[in-house]
Design an enzyme around this catalytic site. Structure first.
Site, short mmCIF file in Angstrom:
data_model
loop_
_atom_site.label_atom_id
_atom_site.label_comp_id
_atom_site.label_asym_id
_atom_site.label_seq_id
_atom_site.Cartn_x
_atom_site.Cartn_y
_atom_site.Cartn_z
N THR A 107 41.00 25.23 18.79
CA THR A 107 41.72 26.45 19.17
C THR A 107 42.37 27.11 17.94
O THR A 107 42.36 28.34 17.80
CB THR A 107 42.80 26.14 20.22
OG1 THR A 107 42.17 25.67 21.41
CG2 THR A 107 43.62 27.37 20.55
N SER A 146 36.20 31.92 24.89
CA SER A 146 37.15 30.82 24.86
C SER A 146 36.85 30.02 23.61
O SER A 146 35.73 30.04 23.10
CB SER A 146 36.97 29.93 26.10
OG SER A 146 37.57 28.66 25.91
N THR A 193 8.14 -7.74 -4.57
CA THR A 193 8.61 -7.88 -3.20
C THR A 193 9.65 -8.99 -3.18
O THR A 193 9.45 -10.04 -3.80
CB THR A 193 7.47 -8.23 -2.23
OG1 THR A 193 6.82 -9.43 -2.68
CG2 THR A 193 6.44 -7.09 -2.18
N SER A 324 31.60 2.21 -21.36
CA SER A 324 32.64 1.18 -21.38
C SER A 324 33.74 1.55 -22.36
O SER A 324 33.47 2.12 -23.41
CB SER A 324 32.03 -0.18 -21.76
OG SER A 324 33.05 -1.16 -21.91
N SER A 325 34.96 1.18 -22.00
CA SER A 325 36.09 1.38 -22.90
C SER A 325 36.28 0.19 -23.83
O SER A 325 37.13 0.22 -24.71
CB SER A 325 37.37 1.60 -22.09
OG SER A 325 37.64 0.45 -21.30
N LYS A 330 27.54 0.73 -24.74
CA LYS A 330 27.09 0.49 -23.37
C LYS A 330 26.94 1.82 -22.63
O LYS A 330 27.81 2.67 -22.69
CB LYS A 330 28.07 -0.41 -22.63
CG LYS A 330 27.56 -0.94 -21.29
CD LYS A 330 28.53 -1.98 -20.74
CE LYS A 330 27.95 -2.70 -19.53
NZ LYS A 330 27.76 -1.81 -18.38
#
Length: 486
Positions: A107, A146, A193, A324-325, A330
């Site tokens: 509404t 409505s 697989t 990476s830090s 990386k």
């Protein structure tokens, strides 16, 4: 004498009382109450522009229908029509401020649209915002309507419009994988697989499979989207059509089809249609299917590119950022990772839709706002995730041809190609020997006198190992033709 300062607010009144509305706001008291009642997400419905456009389309179609059947005078109908068109064209979207999650079955969203379109129309008529004696959000803009038929209809139209961009992006991603399939059509590799070595295939076949599954999803999404074309305009509160003219439902449908360009139909049973939200559940499920399958593809891309030294290292994903830090050099598969997370969110949103559909009671489902938000968010996030996957990942993938060739050359899985000639038992024994001695299968078969060197070489050729000499030989050609045709 100084001129009077412009008023900062205007007073509006509803059945609960009066409130001060910012003078420059196109929304009114019903929207303000919703803002006060539902400060939940801090995300307004305007974050979904196609929903706003769809709401305006419904209001425009209703104005035209009401004018046509004679329940709204031409002057007011034309003002509402023109105001709605401005919203359809992208104006005033910042005035749609109610939160995406709200009580009341939508509404607040419907009244936000009624108030904004009414005040735009009043301004176009040279009148003050809030002059509802001349043009009323409820008596005129919401005439013959409505929330319970406007809101679900607008959501369905908005989702249909929103889906177009998703399907376009999905097809672009499919074609990106097809392009890679053609590029890698002759790159032999070891299939797997259960994460164990299996028989050989080509990298092109693997990428063609990704493209094919995305094509299937495109079809499923399109099929399920057609369920959204059934609307309940003319139902009003519960489906009985109370307050509407007998000719309204047919008239509004005709105008809405013309405005939206969609093949909309009026539901056969408006009572059922007003309470039922099954089409949303089916459509959400098809989105989840697409998300989960796309996530599986991203899992494969991360596995295939793992390493680069201690993993599979079969393909290289474009390096997009430092990974990476603490570990210099990386680089992580951040693009597939973010798509995975979007898929998780879409799956969660689908569960939300499922619970909201189940939560409907009697003649109405009050939880359509969270259904709408969940599906719109899923479409939006999926479209953007597909874009970044295509542009920032798939288009730049390269193959580690030397590594792939070396793995195929040392794989005992190739002996499967010889089982029709030497039998399963002999093949199993030789495979075990090859694993223990690290010798090639070809040499062991020849030494055992089971096949000549010429026959072994022929049967272990890349074309035969990958099945390219059988029906799947057409795969790279199909990829190339598909790209050309598209």
């Amino acid at each position: 004498m100084a001129a009077d300062a412009p008023a900062l607010t205007r007073t509006e009144t509803d059945s609960l009382g009066s409130k001060e509305i910012p003078a420059d706001a196109y929304w009114g008291i019903h929207t303000l109450r919703a803002e006060e009642n539902f400060p939940i997400t801090k995300r307004p419905i305007s974050v979904y522009p196609d929903l706003i456009r769809a709401l305006a389309m419904v209001k425009q179609a209703s104005a035209r229908a009401n004018k046509e059947i004679g329940v709204l005078d031409a002057d007011r109908a034309d003002l509402i029509d023109a105001a709605a068109q401005r919203v359809i064209d992208g104006e005033f979207h910042d005035q749609f401020v109610v939160g995406v999650i709200q009580g009341g079955a939508g509404t607040s969203t419907n009244m936000n649209a009624n108030e904004v379109i009414t005040n735009i129309a009043l301004e176009m008529a040279g009148r003050e915002k809030g002059d509802y004696d001349f043009l009323s959000p409820i008596d005129h803009t919401n005439r013959s309507q409505s929330t319970n038929d406007v809101y679900p209809t607008a959501v369905k139209i908005g989702l249909s419009l929103n889906l177009v961009a998703l399907l376009d992006e999905l097809d672009l991603l499919r074609r990106s994988f097809l392009s890679k399939a053609a590029e890698f059509h002759d790159v032999l590799k070891v299939g797997r697989t259960q994460l164990q070595d299996a028989v050989p295939m080509t990298l092109g076949q693997e990428f063609h499979g990704f493209a094919t599954t995305l094509g299937y999803d495109h079809t499923r999404l399109t099929e399920n989207a057609s369920l959204l074309f059934e609307i309940n305009m003319g139902a009003t509160a519960i489906g009985t059509g109370i307050t509407t003219h007998p000719a309204y439902a047919a008239a509004v449908l005709r105008h809405l089809r013309e405005i939206s360009g969609l093949d909309l139909v009026t539901a056969d049973d408006l009572v059922e249609a007003t309470s039922d939200t099954g089409s949303f559940m089916s459509f959400s499920a098809s989105l989840k299917r697409n998300a989960i399958k796309l996530s599986k593809i991203c899992n494969d891309l991360r596995l295939l590119s793992s390493g680069p030294q201690a993993g599979l290292g079969e393909i290289n994903l474009p390096a997009m950022q430092a990974g990476s830090s603490i570990m210099p050099g990386k680089v992580n598969p951040v693009i597939p990772e973010v798509v995975n997370q979007v898929a998780f969110a879409v799956a969660g949103a689908d569960m939300t839709v499922t619970m909201a559909v189940e939560g409907g009671q009697l003649q109405l489902n009050a939880f359509e706002p969270v259904i709408a938000h969940s599906i719109f968010q899923s479409i939006t996030w999926m479209r953007q995730a597909m874009w970044t996957l295509r542009v920032n990942c798939v288009d730049g993938i390269t193959a580690n041809r030397d590594r792939l060739g070396a793995m195929v050359g040392s794989s005992v899985g190739v002996i499967t190609a010889l089982t029709p000639f030497i039998g399963y038992a002999a093949s199993a024994a030789l495979a075990k020997t090859a694993l223990l001695t690290h010798r090639s299968v070809a040499d062991l078969v020849v030494e055992a006198g089971l096949m000549s060197r010429e026959d072994v070489t022929k049967q272990l050729s890349p074309a035969r190992l990958s099945g390219l000499e059988t029906v799947t030989a057409a795969i790279p050609v199909i990829a190339a033709e598909d790209l050309a045709d598209d």
